[in-house]
Design a protein around this motif. Structure first.
Motif, short mmCIF file in Angstrom:
data_model
loop_
_atom_site.label_atom_id
_atom_site.label_comp_id
_atom_site.label_asym_id
_atom_site.label_seq_id
_atom_site.Cartn_x
_atom_site.Cartn_y
_atom_site.Cartn_z
N GLY A 3 -1.59 5.43 -6.93
CA GLY A 3 -2.62 4.86 -6.05
C GLY A 3 -3.93 5.62 -6.13
O GLY A 3 -5.00 5.02 -6.23
N SER B 18 0.82 -1.21 0.00
CA SER B 18 0.00 0.00 0.00
C SER B 18 0.85 1.27 0.00
O SER B 18 0.36 2.34 -0.30
CB SER B 18 -0.96 0.00 1.20
N ARG B 19 2.13 1.13 0.31
CA ARG B 19 3.05 2.27 0.30
C ARG B 19 3.82 2.37 -1.01
O ARG B 19 4.74 3.16 -1.13
CB ARG B 19 4.04 2.17 1.47
N VAL C 73 -1.26 -0.45 -5.87
CA VAL C 73 -2.49 -0.50 -5.06
C VAL C 73 -3.23 -1.81 -5.27
O VAL C 73 -3.71 -2.41 -4.31
CB VAL C 73 -3.42 0.69 -5.41
N TYR D 65 -5.73 5.62 1.41
CA TYR D 65 -6.41 4.55 2.13
C TYR D 65 -7.48 5.06 3.08
O TYR D 65 -8.41 4.32 3.40
CB TYR D 65 -5.40 3.60 2.80
N ALA E 43 -1.82 -4.47 -3.18
CA ALA E 43 -2.18 -4.28 -1.77
C ALA E 43 -3.58 -4.82 -1.51
O ALA E 43 -3.80 -5.58 -0.55
CB ALA E 43 -2.09 -2.81 -1.38
N SER F 247 -0.22 7.97 0.77
CA SER F 247 -0.75 6.64 1.11
C SER F 247 -1.85 6.76 2.15
O SER F 247 -2.88 6.09 2.06
CB SER F 247 0.36 5.72 1.61
#
Length: 195
Positions: free
Chosen positions: A148, A12-13, A17, A115, A20, A111
């Motif tokens: 992302g 996720s970093r 995406v 999220y 993740a 990030s």
């Protein structure tokens, strides 16, 4: 399931995406099959909360904790864990609060913005759609080469039935990913993730 969860957080970093989200899904499936089940997220949450007592502003631990609360809420919401004291929304609320705290600590962390938007969209898509899109757009303003946010905007557009916009966002996501990889001198074939 724990390793897949940690891999999801690590991915996720990165500009990946979709990897993740895929790892989160695998973690959930494995937790359903494992002996410990979703209780492992209680263990991870307790571990992260203990670590925060030493350093309440540790961004990495806060980030992981936000995902831990999300997974715990998911488990209760889908009947994988019974919890007479907490509703799924209580855990989702803790996750949102944790990501919002992170956004306050570091407003430029794309990030976290990505999220937080994902969480809002997952939690109540109809109610939170505009708020999630606003977060992803803010994330792009912070860093225009932000794959992302583009990927998440593409998924949101697809869910709304706007295929043209979904394709446009997805193309921007791939372009931004390639720019990110090039800027960091990373070969996408040999990309390795450190937990």
């Amino acid at each position: 399931p724990e390793a897949r969860f940690l891999l999801a957080v690590a991915y996720s970093r990165t500009p990946y995406v979709e990897r993740a989200l895929e790892q989160l899904d695998i973690s959930r499936r494995l937790a359903r099959k494992s002996k410990e089940g979703f209780a492992l997220f209680d263990r991870k949450i307790a571990e992260y909360e203990r670590a925060l007592r030493k350093d309440p502003d540790d961004k990495l631990i806060l980030y992981r904790l936000g995902f831990g609360y999300y997974m715990r809420g998911y488990a209760v919401a889908n009947g994988y864990m019974k919890d007479s004291e907490n509703t799924p929304d209580a855990f989702y609320g803790k996750s949102e609060q944790t990501f919002r705290r992170l956004a306050d600590i570091d407003p430029g962390d794309i990030s976290t913005l990505n999220y937080l938007g994902f969480l809002l969209a997952e939690r109540e898509p109809q109610k939170n759609y505009d708020a999630a899109v606003a977060l992803w757009e803010r994330s792009i303003r912070v860093n225009p080469e932000n794959p992302g946010a583009y990927m998440l905007l593409g998924q949101a557009a697809m869910q709304k039935g706007n295929l043209r916009q979904a394709v446009e966002y997805s193309a921007q996501a791939l372009k931004a990913r390639n720019a990110w990889l090039e800027a960091h001198q990373i070969n996408p074939v040999t990309l390795k993730i450190r937990l």
